[in-house]
Every structure is written in structure tokens, then in C-alpha cells.
Design a protein around this motif. Structure first.
Motif, PDB file in Angstrom:
ATOM      1  N   SER A 112       0.824  -1.206   0.000  1.00 17.22           N
ATOM      2  CA  SER A 112       0.000   0.000   0.000  1.00 17.22           C
ATOM      3  C   SER A 112       0.858   1.256   0.000  1.00 17.22           C
ATOM      4  CB  SER A 112      -0.927  -0.009   1.216  1.00 17.22           C
ATOM      5  OG  SER A 112      -1.684   1.170   1.281  1.00 17.22           O
ATOM      6  N   SER A 168       2.502   1.854  -3.364  1.00 18.49           N
ATOM      7  CA  SER A 168       1.485   2.231  -4.338  1.00 18.49           C
ATOM      8  C   SER A 168       1.105   3.704  -4.170  1.00 18.49           C
ATOM      9  CB  SER A 168       0.256   1.339  -4.186  1.00 18.49           C
ATOM     10  OG  SER A 168      -0.747   1.707  -5.099  1.00 18.49           O
ATOM     11  N   GLN A 169       0.942   4.129  -2.934  1.00 19.82           N
ATOM     12  CA  GLN A 169       0.586   5.534  -2.669  1.00 19.82           C
ATOM     13  C   GLN A 169       1.680   6.489  -3.135  1.00 19.82           C
ATOM     14  OE1 GLN A 169      -1.029   6.409   1.316  1.00 19.82           O
ATOM     15  NE2 GLN A 169      -1.368   4.201   1.563  1.00 19.82           N
ATOM     16  N   VAL A 184      -4.837  -1.785  -4.791  1.00 22.18           N
ATOM     17  CA  VAL A 184      -3.561  -2.351  -5.195  1.00 22.18           C
ATOM     18  C   VAL A 184      -3.805  -3.679  -5.894  1.00 22.18           C
ATOM     19  CG1 VAL A 184      -2.263  -1.244  -3.334  1.00 22.18           C
ATOM     20  CG2 VAL A 184      -3.296  -3.483  -2.955  1.00 22.18           C
ATOM     21  N   ILE A 221      -6.785  -7.522   1.434  1.00 27.65           N
ATOM     22  CA  ILE A 221      -6.043  -6.420   0.825  1.00 27.65           C
ATOM     23  C   ILE A 221      -6.794  -5.843  -0.371  1.00 27.65           C
ATOM     24  CG2 ILE A 221      -3.957  -5.894  -0.505  1.00 27.65           C
ATOM     25  CD1 ILE A 221      -2.446  -7.767   1.393  1.00 27.65           C
ATOM     26  N   LEU A 268      -7.705  -2.124   1.177  1.00 27.58           N
ATOM     27  CA  LEU A 268      -6.623  -1.160   1.080  1.00 27.58           C
ATOM     28  C   LEU A 268      -6.952  -0.055   0.082  1.00 27.58           C
ATOM     29  CD1 LEU A 268      -3.235  -3.086   1.257  1.00 27.58           C
ATOM     30  CD2 LEU A 268      -4.469  -1.892   3.054  1.00 27.58           C
ATOM     31  N   GLU A 269      -6.575   1.140   0.444  1.00 31.02           N
ATOM     32  CA  GLU A 269      -6.715   2.303  -0.440  1.00 31.02           C
ATOM     33  C   GLU A 269      -5.363   2.987  -0.564  1.00 31.02           C
ATOM     34  OE1 GLU A 269      -9.179   3.136  -2.195  1.00 31.02           O
ATOM     35  OE2 GLU A 269     -10.777   1.877  -1.347  1.00 31.02           O
TER      36      GLU A 269
END
Length: 583
Positions: free
Chosen positions: A79, A82-83, A109, A101, A105-106
Motif C-alpha cells: 500500500s 502504491s501511494q 492495489v 487487501i 486497502l486504499e
């Protein structure tokens, strides 16, 4: 997948929720379940884990960058990267984690269920292949080979986690050896660009967990419905691991490797669907064929290993290992018999230190033989020439020799005190099992100061009675007028005569077994009886008027990696023809 001891955060006996709950009680949150890097004794776990992330980030190239994370834990690293804009995907073998996940998850992903070995992607798909405390669960050859395929030119393999730094007789876990992993670097087409020792910074993670579990022990038992003994075992496991850090046996490191080029020879574990390539090399080397049934008999068990060397799509070398349960000076251990060692004679430099023989032998020894590995010791039956070659490279040391003892046959008249009872493939009742196992227990008692392969009923049945191509005569020798069994005799008949391939009996019974073998040789029309035995035990057979000669067969042991010292093994093996895979 290798059989690897779990990290503190991934214990098979104690799931994530124990640590997660302990950290939540101690920190107010538990967003990550990985080692932290502690700068001092005032550092919180959250801050220490943030330091781990920051260090990892400092090793990544600038954007754009494509990353594959293998083993994604709770998804925190996936995460975070990715962010930050990295093009990252992750794979794991936990469906619940993947579902969680992908759902929670934000930003969203990419996480999928797959082993590394089964993961499919085009060549050069990634700039980074990342293992964060997950490499220890995957075979090193799989790691390097898949990374070589998946990485772009000059792409990096990054491994962060626990390693074994030194092994001795007290090591029971199977963490990857740091030195052995580094040794694989050039063999696998990589170069090591960084080896960062983080042991001092990471070890306080174990202290932190011990403190958290101790402080909230009753809450953990109550909230998670635990048996108190579970926490006691968990604490003991962490204390042992912490002591290994103090002694320098275990450590924590960050390794970075850069892809260089596809090597001339590629080391890979053979899969079952590649057995026909092995058959072709076998026939070319030994001038006779191996059938699928014999291959399955040898290598069908998951505890056996097949290492191959490939030039492009052609298998040019093979090194097999067959697991064998032994008594190691009276104590149960697992050894490995080295089998089917072969190299295509058309390969140049095959016997040099950079040739395929050396590469596969050193790699096999590093992977599998020694303290804290699947097999404590190895053995085989090379001739003197091959033995000296391996000794010259520092791979093997000699611990014994084989001799052959011959006798003339005796008359066919029965022996009035004892009689014979043949065992066939139809005999599998409890009484036969009991008799053979009792003979083995008596033999084992006589060999408590030796190294000897287990010879119980399960072994006799698999090795001799159910052999797919060879025929053996398995005979019980009993007293007449009573039920006492004197021993088990295994014979093989061929153009060379009648051979005592194996015995299962107290050593004092060897003369009566040889007597009956000489009778059976005469009954079957053979001109001689013979057996092969390690030289150090030959005296038990020569007292029966046998003639002894030395054979060009040596018994090796590994001297390449940390294992029982050669001096402790020399002249202690009990080995006969039946301990080979080819007679």
C-alpha cells in the motif's frame, strides 16, 4: 517451497492475531507485522517499523519503477509504495490476506494468489523483485531463477529479512544461510551490490514482543481464548531466537543484487515433467536406460532432491539426492544418498572449479547438507578418481572404503538347527512386520557407535520387495523347533554370482546368515557367494573363511559447508550393496 522455521511474525503455531493484538494493546495500533529497526531503547515499535520502511525506500530507484513484492504480509509495504506512485503488484499464498487487501486497502492495489514458482509474467516485466521477510520460505534457486526471468536488464533483486550467519550442532532451524545465498549470486547471473547488516537494530524487535506479551498476558489469554501454554511456548521461541542474535548465529540483513546476464549454465531443481531430459542424459552417461517406474521409486518422495544444470533448454548435468533415515551414533537423523551424478562429456571445462560439476555439487551441499538443513550428512559411492576430484575442489572428504568378501558355495543339505522362510510381495501381515522390526532393533543396538541406515520393515519392503525392476530374495532364518528369528537375509543373483545385498540381524548372527547364503548359492547353481561392506566392519564377515579384496569405491562426506567434522565420521559407516541405489 522449503521447510523453513517461521519468523516471529509468521509462526505456524501462533497466528498473526496474537502479535497484532499484543501490539495493539501496547501501541494503540498494529498496522504492520514486520521487524522494526530500533535506534535506541526509547524507540516505539511504530517508529522502528517506520525506519524499516524508510530504509527500504532509500534503496529503490526513482520513478517510474515496476515492483513485484513476493509475500506481502499484511499489505502495508504494498500500500505504501502504491501511494508513492510505484507500479507495484504483490503475490502471496494466503487467500484470506489477498481478499482483505484487495477489498480494504486504499488506493486499490494489485494482489494475487500465487507462489513465486507458478507466477507468470513476461520476461523483463519488473525493475525490482522485492522480498520483505518472505525469502526464507522459498528455495534460493527459485528466487534467483525467477528473478532473472522477471527482471529488466540491470534490474534489482532486494531481500530483507532474517538469515543464519553461522551454523553448528545446536542449530535446528532452516533459515537461509547468508553466506550461501551470496555464493549463489554469480552462479545465477547476478552481482551483489549491497550487504547491509541490520542485526543490532532489528534484534530489539524480539525484546519488544517479549515485553508486550508479558505485560498483556492475561488480556491476550482472555481476548483470544488462548491456552496459557501457547503463550509460554511463544515466549520461549522468541527467547531462543533472541539468544541466537546475541551469539551471532542469526541476523537480519538487507541484500541487493543486480541482474548481470543469463549465465552459461543455469542451476535449477528438476520437476517431474522434466524426467525425460534426465533419462536422455542418464542413458548417454551410463549406457543403459532408466524407466519412469525406477525414477519414481528413487525420486518420487518429496524428501528427495533433483538438481540439474541446463544450457539453454538442454539438461547437461544432474545431481540427485535420496533421503535416508539413519541412526547417527544411536540417534535418529536424516541423511541423503548422492545418486545419479552425471555431466555431459561434451561440455567444456566440466571438471574445473567453474564447470557444471563443481557448480551443482557446491550448490547442493550448500542447500541441503549440514547443520540446520534437511539432511545432516550425505554419503555416496564414488570411485577413487571422482573422490580425488571432489577432494581437490574441497567438496568431499573420504570417511570409508568398500571391500568385497567372497566365499565358495556349500552343499545343498539342510542345516539341522535352523531353517529358511522366504518373504514375498504377498507377505505384508503384522507378524512379518513385527519379526523384521525386532531384528532391526537388535541390529541397531549393536551399532550405537556407528552410522547406519534404518532397516525396518517399511524400508525392506520399499527397497527390496517392491523394487520396480530388480528381483531380490528376502529370507527369514529361524531356529528349528522354535519361533526365534536369527535374522533377515537379502540376496541378489546375477552373472557375477550370488550376492548378500543386505542383512538385518544382530551382528553375532552374521556367521549363520553367511552359512545359509552359501547354501542358497549352491542350490541356485552359482560358483561363488560375495558381499560388499564398508572396510571397518569387514571383520564380522571374514571370520567365516571369506576372502577379502579392496574395491575402487570410496565413501564421501561433505566438507564444503558446516556439518559434522570428518574425523567424527571416519570408519563409522555400516554400508552394504543395498545402501546403494544401483544394485
Amino acid at each position: 517451497m522449503t521447510n523453513i522455521s517461521p519468523s516471529p511474525f509468521e509462526s505456524l503455531a501462533f497466528p498473526f492475531n496474537i502479535y497484532a493484538h499484543a501490539l495493539h494493546l501496547h501501541e494503540g495500533m498494529a498496522s504492520d507485522l514486520h521487524f522494526g529497526l530500533f535506534q535506541n531503547d526509547k524507540t516505539s515499535m511504530r517508529t522502528a517499523q517506520q525506519s524499516t520502511h524508510e530504509l527500504l525506500l532509500s534503496k529503490l530507484p526513482s520513478l517510474p519503477c515496476r515492483i513485484l513484492e513476493v509475500g506481502i504480509g499484511s499489505g502495508t509495504t504494498l500500500s505504501m509504495l502504491s501511494q508513492l506512485g510505484y507500479d507495484i503488484c504483490g503475490i502471496a499464498l494466503d487467500t484470506q490476506t489477498i481478499t482483505h487487501i484487495n477489498k480494504n486497502l486504499e488506493p486499490k492495489v494489485s494482489a494475487s494468489y500465487s507462489s513465486l514458482e507458478a507466477f507468470n509474467a513476461r520476461s523483463d516485466s519488473f525493475d525490482i523483485v522485492l522480498f520483505k521477510e518472505s525469502a526464507q520460505y522459498i528455495d534460493q534457486l527459485v528466487i534467483f531463477n525467477k528473478a532473472l526471468d522477471l527482471l529488466s536488464p540491470s534490474g534489482q533483486l532486494i531481500i530483507m529479512g532474517e538469515f543464519t550467519l553461522k551454523r553448528d550442532a545446536t542449530n535446528s532451524e532452516n533459515l537461509h544461510s547468508l553466506a550461501n545465498m551470496i555464493a549463489l549470486t554469480e552462479r545465477s547471473g547476478f552481482e551483489l551490490i549491497e550487504n547491509l547488516d541490520l542485526s543490532v537494530l532489528a534484534a530489539p524487535t524480539l525484546d519488544y514482543l517479549l515485553q508486550a506479551i508479558s505485560t498483556y498476558r492475561q488480556r491476550l489469554i482472555k481476548d483470544l481464548f488462548l491456552n496459557p501454554e501457547q503463550l509460554t511456548q511463544l515466549e520461549q521461541s522468541n527467547r531462543i531466537n533472541r539468544e541466537k542474535y546475541t551469539k551471532g548465529q542469526n541476523g537480519y540483513a538487507l541484500l541487493r543484487f543486480r541482474k548481470k546476464t543469463t549465465p552459461q549454465w543455469r542451476l535449477q531443481l528438476l520437476k517431474e515433467n522434466q524426467q525425460h531430459e534426465m533419462f536422455d542424459l542418464f542413458k548417454k552417461t551410463f549406457h543403459h536406460t532408466m524407466t519412469p517406474a525406477v525414477w519414481q521409486w528413487k525420486y518420487g518422495s518429496n524428501s528427495n532432491q533433483k538438481l540439474g544444470v541446463w544450457r539453454k533448454d538442454k539438461l547437461i548435468a544432474h545431481y540427485g539426492g535420496i533421503a535416508r533415515q539413519i541412526l547417527f551414533f544411536g540417534q535418529p537423523q536424516t541423511a541423503v544418498q548422492i545418486a545419479d551424478v552425471m555431466v555431459d562429456t561434451n561440455e567444456r571445462g566440466i571438471l574445473t572449479r567453474k564447470g557444471p560439476f563443481f557448480l551443482m555439487t557446491a550448490t547442493f551441499l550448500e542447500h541441503y547438507i549440514g547443520y540446520g538443513k534437511p539432511y545432516l550428512i550425505g554419503f555416496g559411492f564414488p570411485n577413487e578418481r571422482h573422490m580425488k576430484l571432489a577432494e581437490r575442489h574441497g567438496l568431499y572428504g573420504e570417511v570409508g572404503k568398500m571391500v568385497e568378501i567372497s566365499w565358495s558355495p556349500l552343499s545343498k543339505f539342510p542345516h539341522w538347527r535352523t531353517r529358511l522362510f522366504p518373504i514375498t510381495s504377498l507377505d505384508n501381515d503384522a507378524q512379518i512386520r513385527l519379526i523384521v522390526n525386532n531384528c532391526w532393533r537388535q541390529m541397531a543396538k549393536d551399532l550405537q557407535t556407528a552410522l547406519v541406515g534404518v532397516r525396518d520393515w517399511s524400508y525392506v519392503q520399499h527397497r527390496y520387495i517392491n523394487h520396480p525392476s530388480q528381483h531380490y530374495q528376502v529370507v527369514l532364518i529361524k531356529n528349528r523347533g522354535g519361533d526365534q528369528t536369527r535374522g533377515v537375509l537379502i540376496l541378489r543373483y546375477d552373472d557375477h554370482g550370488c550376492e548378500i545385498v543386505d542383512i538385518v540381524a544382530p551382528l553375532a548372527e552374521i556367521p549363520i546368515l553367511v552359512l545359509h547364503a552359501r547354501r542358497l548359492a549352491g542350490i541356485n547353481g552359482h560358483q561363488r557367494l560375495f558381499c560388499r561392506i564398508t572396510e571397518n566392519f569387514a571383520a564380522y564377515f571374514t571370520i567365516t573363511d571369506g576372502t577379502q579384496k579392496m574395491l575402487d569405491i570410496r565413501i564421501p562426506t561433505s566438507t564444503w559447508d558446516t556439518a559434522p567434522p570428518i574425523e567424527s565420521l571416519r570408519n563409522h559407516w555400516w554400508l552394504m550393496s543395498g545402501d546403494t541405489d544401483f544394485r
